[in-house]
Scaffold this motif. Structure first.
Motif, PDB file in Angstrom:
ATOM      1  N   ALA A  38      13.910  10.492  -8.201  1.00  0.00           N
ATOM      2  CA  ALA A  38      14.084   9.476  -7.178  1.00  0.00           C
ATOM      3  C   ALA A  38      12.980   8.445  -7.397  1.00  0.00           C
ATOM      4  CB  ALA A  38      13.981  10.076  -5.780  1.00  0.00           C
ATOM      5  N   VAL A  39      13.404   7.212  -7.624  1.00  0.00           N
ATOM      6  CA  VAL A  39      12.402   6.163  -7.874  1.00  0.00           C
ATOM      7  C   VAL A  39      12.596   5.022  -6.888  1.00  0.00           C
ATOM      8  CG1 VAL A  39      12.206   6.741 -10.315  1.00  0.00           C
ATOM      9  CG2 VAL A  39      13.782   4.955  -9.596  1.00  0.00           C
ATOM     10  N   TRP A  40      11.466   4.491  -6.447  1.00  0.00           N
ATOM     11  CA  TRP A  40      11.476   3.319  -5.582  1.00  0.00           C
ATOM     12  C   TRP A  40      11.147   2.116  -6.473  1.00  0.00           C
ATOM     13  CZ3 TRP A  40      12.911   1.050  -1.297  1.00  0.00           C
ATOM     14  CH2 TRP A  40      12.210  -0.046  -0.788  1.00  0.00           C
ATOM     15  N   LEU A  41      12.082   1.189  -6.543  1.00  0.00           N
ATOM     16  CA  LEU A  41      11.892  -0.023  -7.339  1.00  0.00           C
ATOM     17  C   LEU A  41      11.342  -1.118  -6.445  1.00  0.00           C
ATOM     18  CD1 LEU A  41      15.194   0.099  -9.375  1.00  0.00           C
ATOM     19  CD2 LEU A  41      12.871   0.364 -10.250  1.00  0.00           C
ATOM     20  N   VAL A  42      10.069  -1.442  -6.693  1.00  0.00           N
ATOM     21  CA  VAL A  42       9.397  -2.405  -5.826  1.00  0.00           C
ATOM     22  C   VAL A  42      10.116  -3.749  -5.852  1.00  0.00           C
ATOM     23  CG1 VAL A  42       7.221  -3.604  -5.423  1.00  0.00           C
ATOM     24  CG2 VAL A  42       7.217  -1.208  -6.128  1.00  0.00           C
ATOM     25  N   GLU A  60       8.975   3.628 -21.890  1.00  0.00           N
ATOM     26  CA  GLU A  60       9.069   2.862 -23.133  1.00  0.00           C
ATOM     27  C   GLU A  60       7.991   1.794 -23.115  1.00  0.00           C
ATOM     28  OE1 GLU A  60      13.867   3.615 -23.774  1.00  0.00           O
ATOM     29  OE2 GLU A  60      13.182   1.581 -23.313  1.00  0.00           O
ATOM     30  N   GLY A  61       6.810   2.180 -23.618  1.00  0.00           N
ATOM     31  CA  GLY A  61       5.690   1.247 -23.624  1.00  0.00           C
ATOM     32  C   GLY A  61       5.298   0.884 -22.203  1.00  0.00           C
ATOM     33  N   ARG A  62       5.227  -0.414 -21.909  1.00  0.00           N
ATOM     34  CA  ARG A  62       4.824  -0.877 -20.585  1.00  0.00           C
ATOM     35  C   ARG A  62       5.999  -0.891 -19.608  1.00  0.00           C
ATOM     36  NH1 ARG A  62       0.583  -4.756 -21.861  1.00  0.00           N
ATOM     37  NH2 ARG A  62       0.620  -5.517 -19.696  1.00  0.00           N
ATOM     38  N   GLN A  63       7.154  -0.606 -20.138  1.00  0.00           N
ATOM     39  CA  GLN A  63       8.361  -0.629 -19.306  1.00  0.00           C
ATOM     40  C   GLN A  63       8.897   0.779 -19.111  1.00  0.00           C
ATOM     41  OE1 GLN A  63      11.276  -3.213 -21.203  1.00  0.00           O
ATOM     42  NE2 GLN A  63      11.210  -4.476 -19.363  1.00  0.00           N
ATOM     43  N   ILE A  64       9.710   0.886 -18.086  1.00  0.00           N
ATOM     44  CA  ILE A  64      10.439   2.134 -17.864  1.00  0.00           C
ATOM     45  C   ILE A  64      11.928   1.820 -17.906  1.00  0.00           C
ATOM     46  CG2 ILE A  64      11.053   3.811 -16.102  1.00  0.00           C
ATOM     47  CD1 ILE A  64       8.161   3.967 -15.315  1.00  0.00           C
ATOM     48  N   ARG A  65      12.648   2.661 -18.635  1.00  0.00           N
ATOM     49  CA  ARG A  65      14.101   2.528 -18.643  1.00  0.00           C
ATOM     50  C   ARG A  65      14.676   3.554 -17.668  1.00  0.00           C
ATOM     51  NH1 ARG A  65      18.003   5.147 -22.289  1.00  0.00           N
ATOM     52  NH2 ARG A  65      16.242   5.612 -23.655  1.00  0.00           N
ATOM     53  N   LEU A  66      15.481   3.084 -16.751  1.00  0.00           N
ATOM     54  CA  LEU A  66      16.123   3.955 -15.763  1.00  0.00           C
ATOM     55  C   LEU A  66      17.588   4.060 -16.129  1.00  0.00           C
ATOM     56  CD1 LEU A  66      14.380   2.435 -12.636  1.00  0.00           C
ATOM     57  CD2 LEU A  66      13.839   4.586 -13.795  1.00  0.00           C
ATOM     58  N   GLN A  67      17.936   5.248 -16.600  1.00  0.00           N
ATOM     59  CA  GLN A  67      19.255   5.457 -17.183  1.00  0.00           C
ATOM     60  C   GLN A  67      20.160   6.118 -16.167  1.00  0.00           C
ATOM     61  OE1 GLN A  67      20.043   4.614 -20.500  1.00  0.00           O
ATOM     62  NE2 GLN A  67      22.152   5.001 -19.812  1.00  0.00           N
ATOM     63  N   PRO A  68      21.269   5.487 -15.775  1.00  0.00           N
ATOM     64  CA  PRO A  68      22.214   6.161 -14.900  1.00  0.00           C
ATOM     65  C   PRO A  68      22.787   7.393 -15.561  1.00  0.00           C
ATOM     66  CG  PRO A  68      22.669   3.804 -15.009  1.00  0.00           C
ATOM     67  CD  PRO A  68      21.663   4.107 -16.089  1.00  0.00           C
ATOM     68  N   ALA A  69      23.101   8.403 -14.758  1.00  0.00           N
ATOM     69  CA  ALA A  69      23.745   9.590 -15.298  1.00  0.00           C
ATOM     70  C   ALA A  69      25.168   9.284 -15.743  1.00  0.00           C
ATOM     71  CB  ALA A  69      23.749  10.698 -14.253  1.00  0.00           C
ATOM     72  N   ILE A  83      18.611   0.230 -16.184  1.00  0.00           N
ATOM     73  CA  ILE A  83      17.737  -0.777 -15.596  1.00  0.00           C
ATOM     74  C   ILE A  83      16.404  -0.712 -16.323  1.00  0.00           C
ATOM     75  CG2 ILE A  83      16.427  -1.404 -13.518  1.00  0.00           C
ATOM     76  CD1 ILE A  83      18.697  -0.160 -11.878  1.00  0.00           C
ATOM     77  N   TYR A  84      15.837  -1.865 -16.664  1.00  0.00           N
ATOM     78  CA  TYR A  84      14.492  -1.922 -17.232  1.00  0.00           C
ATOM     79  C   TYR A  84      13.569  -2.546 -16.202  1.00  0.00           C
ATOM     80  CZ  TYR A  84      16.697  -0.865 -21.671  1.00  0.00           C
ATOM     81  OH  TYR A  84      17.394  -0.265 -22.668  1.00  0.00           O
ATOM     82  N   ALA A  85      12.398  -1.917 -16.006  1.00  0.00           N
ATOM     83  CA  ALA A  85      11.449  -2.463 -15.035  1.00  0.00           C
ATOM     84  C   ALA A  85      10.047  -2.207 -15.542  1.00  0.00           C
ATOM     85  CB  ALA A  85      11.660  -1.827 -13.667  1.00  0.00           C
ATOM     86  N   PRO A  86       9.091  -3.080 -15.182  1.00  0.00           N
ATOM     87  CA  PRO A  86       7.686  -2.801 -15.540  1.00  0.00           C
ATOM     88  C   PRO A  86       7.263  -1.490 -14.894  1.00  0.00           C
ATOM     89  CG  PRO A  86       7.945  -5.042 -14.701  1.00  0.00           C
ATOM     90  CD  PRO A  86       9.244  -4.329 -14.433  1.00  0.00           C
ATOM     91  N   ALA A  87       6.465  -0.720 -15.633  1.00  0.00           N
ATOM     92  CA  ALA A  87       6.096   0.615 -15.157  1.00  0.00           C
ATOM     93  C   ALA A  87       5.415   0.572 -13.796  1.00  0.00           C
ATOM     94  CB  ALA A  87       5.191   1.310 -16.185  1.00  0.00           C
TER      95      ALA A  87
END
Lengths: 215, 215
Positions: A161-165, A178-187, A194-198
């Motif tokens: 469960a992640v809260w996307l600011v 992935e480096g400075r980013q996080i990839r949020l992969q739907p099941a 979704i790609y977002a800064p960590a």
DNA sequence: GTTGACACAGAACAAATGTTCGATTATAAT
DNA sequence: ATTATAATCGAACATTTGTTCTGTGTCAAC
């Protein structure tokens, strides 16, 4: 004679389980005797000693109602007594538009699930019911129960469960660093990640179990 | 004084829950007193009477360990005592190549899940673990726990475990009666339905719950 | 027929357990 | 300062509960 003895022991086990579930406490030696029509407490005690030797029950000696079933589940290495459950704090509902309210962890509502359904680590578990279709990309539907472990970091590929600011949104996705980013992969593989800064991704808990009720 | 009294009552509730989960039976008045450092059994009894009046616990009078928590879950109309669970027969694994072995229903292995997770009807439930990927078209994965109700007919659209005589295969699908045929619709919308004559489709149970463990 | 093992019964006993009673102390209200 | 109420305590008592002991009956083996 011996067969009747065996049958009686089986009946004791059934009665012990049913009585405990129904009353919240196990029966006494005399209550077992009354149920089976055995007038002698020593015979009931004798049967219970046999069942204990066979590993079917566990007794705490010389205290009242100190009898409980031992009922192994499918995992041979994880013996659990029947009715031995994990009590998990239940925090209400999880909705897309707000972060999880993990401050409520010390609240009184809990949900009990058989301990054997869980792995070794029972720390920091909590449960929520999903409200709305916003988690459908996680293949999690409205009304599903989700059980999470409170942790701020997960391994690559684990669902959290992640809260996307940036989006002001809670979502359940597989997380890949992935480096400075996080990839949020739907099941759901038909949907885009979704790609977002960590630093804009707050992990609020790892999903460890989903319970779906179908009716 | 009154505040300490309130705090003590809260501690009693916590101890009662924890002790019961840990031991399989509730504590005695004296065990509660020892935990809280109260030397007088009459004070413990006094506190318990208060808690009973508040509806927090339930007592069976004059029997040993006759104390249990009352802990409502989220459904206001379904009050369940904390730890009140449904004990469901566990039949092992469900595989594609064989019909379900429902004759094992009287076996000893059970799984306990919080009663509040279920609807009103608790009859004829049984549980199986899915083995292999053959149920993936139902969006049910290897290792998922499936809980079914033993019934030979379901409503249109409900998911059931069906044994397909022609294919010699058990599958989990949504069932639609269409004249002399039955349409078996995968939950995964990208997959094609199966059509079979009604007499070759044996419904073995309705799926009421799926429990997925993610780690 | 005898012997030994097992199942069963009843009684007694000790300990555990819940409840009641009378008394004391602390606190709040008057 | 006095009174009433609530909280607390200790003791006693009754009942519940588990265990032990002795004896009896049945059945199988010899």
């Amino acid at each position: 004679m011996k067969q009747q003895s065996q049958e009686r022991q089986e009946r004791i086990l059934q009665f012990l389980g049913a009585f405990t579930r129904e009353n919240g406490y196990p029966p006494t030696v005399r209550e077992i005797g009354r149920e089976l029509g055995i007038e002698s407490t020593s015979l009931v005690s004798f049967y219970l000693t046999q069942l204990e030797k066979q590993g079917r029950i566990r007794r705490d000696p010389a205290i009242s109602r100190g009898i409980r079933l031992v009922s192994p589940w499918t995992l041979p290495e994880a013996h659990t007594a029947q009715g031995e459950v994990v009590s998990i704090p239940y925090l209400g509902t999880i909705v897309a538009g707000a972060p999880l309210n993990v401050e409520a962890l010390s609240g009184e509502e809990t949900i009990e699930i058989n301990r054997a359904l869980f792995g070794r680590n029972l720390d920091a578990l909590f449960a929520l019911t999903v409200k709305g279709d916003s988690m459908i990309d996680a293949l999690i539907h409205d009304g599903d129960l989700v059980i999470l472990r409170q942790q701020e970091r997960v391994e690559n590929g684990e669902m959290a469960a992640v809260w996307l600011v940036g989006r002001e949104e809670t979502t359940l996705k597989r997380v890949y660093y992935e480096g400075r980013q996080i990839r949020l992969q739907p099941a759901n593989p038909t949907m885009e990640p979704i790609y977002a800064p960590a630093d804009e991704v707050h992990i609020q808990g790892k999903v460890v179990m989903v319970v779906r009720r179908l009716s």
